[in-house]
Design a protein around this motif. Structure first.
Motif, short mmCIF file in Angstrom:
data_model
loop_
_atom_site.label_atom_id
_atom_site.label_comp_id
_atom_site.label_asym_id
_atom_site.label_seq_id
_atom_site.Cartn_x
_atom_site.Cartn_y
_atom_site.Cartn_z
N LYS A 227 0.86 -1.37 0.28
CA LYS A 227 0.29 -0.06 -0.03
C LYS A 227 1.01 1.17 0.21
O LYS A 227 0.73 2.42 -0.57
CB LYS A 227 -0.89 -0.25 0.59
CG LYS A 227 -2.15 -1.00 1.35
CD LYS A 227 -2.77 -0.97 2.10
CE LYS A 227 -4.21 -1.94 2.20
NZ LYS A 227 -4.96 -2.23 3.57
N LEU A 228 1.92 1.35 0.99
CA LEU A 228 2.81 2.59 0.69
C LEU A 228 3.73 2.76 -0.31
O LEU A 228 3.36 3.50 -0.71
CB LEU A 228 4.17 2.30 2.08
CG LEU A 228 3.38 2.57 3.42
CD1 LEU A 228 4.71 2.14 4.31
CD2 LEU A 228 2.54 4.27 3.40
N LYS A 229 3.93 1.57 -1.20
CA LYS A 229 4.52 1.19 -2.49
C LYS A 229 3.65 2.25 -3.79
O LYS A 229 3.43 3.37 -4.78
CB LYS A 229 4.81 0.67 -3.13
CG LYS A 229 6.31 -0.39 -2.46
CD LYS A 229 6.89 -1.71 -3.18
CE LYS A 229 7.44 -2.26 -2.51
NZ LYS A 229 7.75 -3.42 -3.01
N ILE A 230 1.87 1.84 -3.28
CA ILE A 230 0.78 2.64 -4.47
C ILE A 230 0.82 3.98 -4.20
O ILE A 230 0.34 4.88 -4.50
CB ILE A 230 -0.66 1.10 -3.84
CG1 ILE A 230 -0.41 -0.04 -5.01
CG2 ILE A 230 -1.40 2.24 -4.37
CD1 ILE A 230 -1.26 -0.86 -4.54
N LEU A 231 1.07 3.83 -2.53
CA LEU A 231 0.58 5.56 -2.40
C LEU A 231 1.90 6.38 -3.18
O LEU A 231 1.72 7.53 -3.30
CB LEU A 231 0.55 5.46 -0.85
CG LEU A 231 -0.13 6.66 -0.30
CD1 LEU A 231 -0.96 6.83 -0.30
CD2 LEU A 231 0.67 6.45 1.57
N SER A 232 3.04 6.24 -2.69
CA SER A 232 4.26 6.91 -3.31
C SER A 232 4.07 6.81 -4.52
O SER A 232 5.01 8.07 -5.55
CB SER A 232 5.56 5.92 -2.66
OG SER A 232 6.14 5.16 -3.40
N ARG A 233 3.76 6.57 -5.47
CA ARG A 233 3.69 5.55 -7.06
C ARG A 233 2.34 7.06 -7.77
O ARG A 233 3.05 7.98 -8.50
CB ARG A 233 3.85 4.85 -7.64
CG ARG A 233 4.44 3.83 -7.11
CD ARG A 233 3.64 2.95 -8.28
NE ARG A 233 5.56 0.81 -7.49
CZ ARG A 233 4.28 0.08 -7.88
NH1 ARG A 233 3.20 0.06 -7.93
NH2 ARG A 233 5.34 -0.47 -7.69
N GLY A 234 1.27 7.64 -6.75
CA GLY A 234 0.99 8.14 -7.61
C GLY A 234 0.56 9.29 -6.75
O GLY A 234 2.44 9.85 -6.54
N MET B 6 2.98 11.88 6.19
CA MET B 6 3.10 10.90 7.79
C MET B 6 4.42 10.44 8.06
O MET B 6 4.37 9.97 8.94
CB MET B 6 2.69 9.67 6.26
CG MET B 6 1.32 9.20 6.40
SD MET B 6 0.44 7.75 4.67
CE MET B 6 1.43 7.02 5.55
N MET B 7 4.99 11.45 6.69
CA MET B 7 6.91 11.12 7.28
C MET B 7 6.65 12.01 8.67
O MET B 7 7.57 11.51 8.91
CB MET B 7 7.11 11.31 6.17
CG MET B 7 7.43 10.11 4.62
SD MET B 7 8.23 8.41 6.29
CE MET B 7 9.63 9.08 5.20
N LEU B 8 6.36 13.12 8.80
CA LEU B 8 6.44 14.37 9.61
C LEU B 8 5.83 13.96 10.97
O LEU B 8 5.91 13.74 11.41
CB LEU B 8 5.62 15.39 8.98
CG LEU B 8 6.81 15.76 8.02
CD1 LEU B 8 6.20 17.62 7.78
CD2 LEU B 8 8.25 16.26 8.40
N PHE B 9 4.84 12.92 10.98
CA PHE B 9 3.64 12.87 11.89
C PHE B 9 4.36 11.16 12.60
O PHE B 9 5.21 11.76 13.90
CB PHE B 9 2.27 12.87 11.47
CG PHE B 9 1.80 11.46 12.24
CD1 PHE B 9 1.32 12.39 13.49
CD2 PHE B 9 1.50 10.51 12.87
CE1 PHE B 9 0.25 11.94 14.43
CE2 PHE B 9 1.04 9.52 13.59
CZ PHE B 9 0.67 10.60 14.35
#
Length: 118
Positions: free
Chosen positions: A84-91, A100-103
């Motif tokens: 899911k993170l890969k899909i999120l990063s591709r989009g 998300m990273m800052l949180f």
């Protein structure tokens, strides 16, 4: 086992006990019985110990099987999350990924700060 001196004191020609004197033969037999009982008790102790080891091995194998199934389910869960993170990063949702990273950095900083204040 001692056999020396068992036939001493027997009159010649008296071979009723195969050449052994009555007292020597019975002493030897008593010693054999005592040693047999000692050996029997040791064998019983070893048998019970081996049975207990067998039960412990079965318990440990069951525990390992449970841990294996838990690790498999965790691996599946982490694999899905990474997908899911890969899909999120591709989009085009890089802004959401940045949040998300800052949180996560914020949470780790708070945890570090709490531990440091102890």
């Amino acid at each position: 086992m001692r056999r020396a001196g068992l036939g001493e004191g027997v009159p010649p020609g008296n071979y009723g006990n195969y050449g052994y004197a009555n007292s020597g033969y019975s002493a030897c037999e008593e010693e054999n019985e005592r040693l047999t009982e000692s050996l029997r008790s040791k064998v019983t102790a070893i048998k019970s110990l081996s049975i207990e080891i067998g039960h412990e091995v079965k318990t440990q194998n069951k525990l390992l099987a449970e841990m294996d199934s838990q690790f498999d389910s965790t691996t599946g869960f982490l694999g899905k999350t990474m997908g899911k993170l890969k899909i999120l990063s591709r989009g085009s949702q890089t802004k959401l990924l940045c949040y998300m990273m800052l949180f996560s950095l914020f949470v780790f900083f708070i945890i570090y700060w709490i531990i440091k204040l102890r």
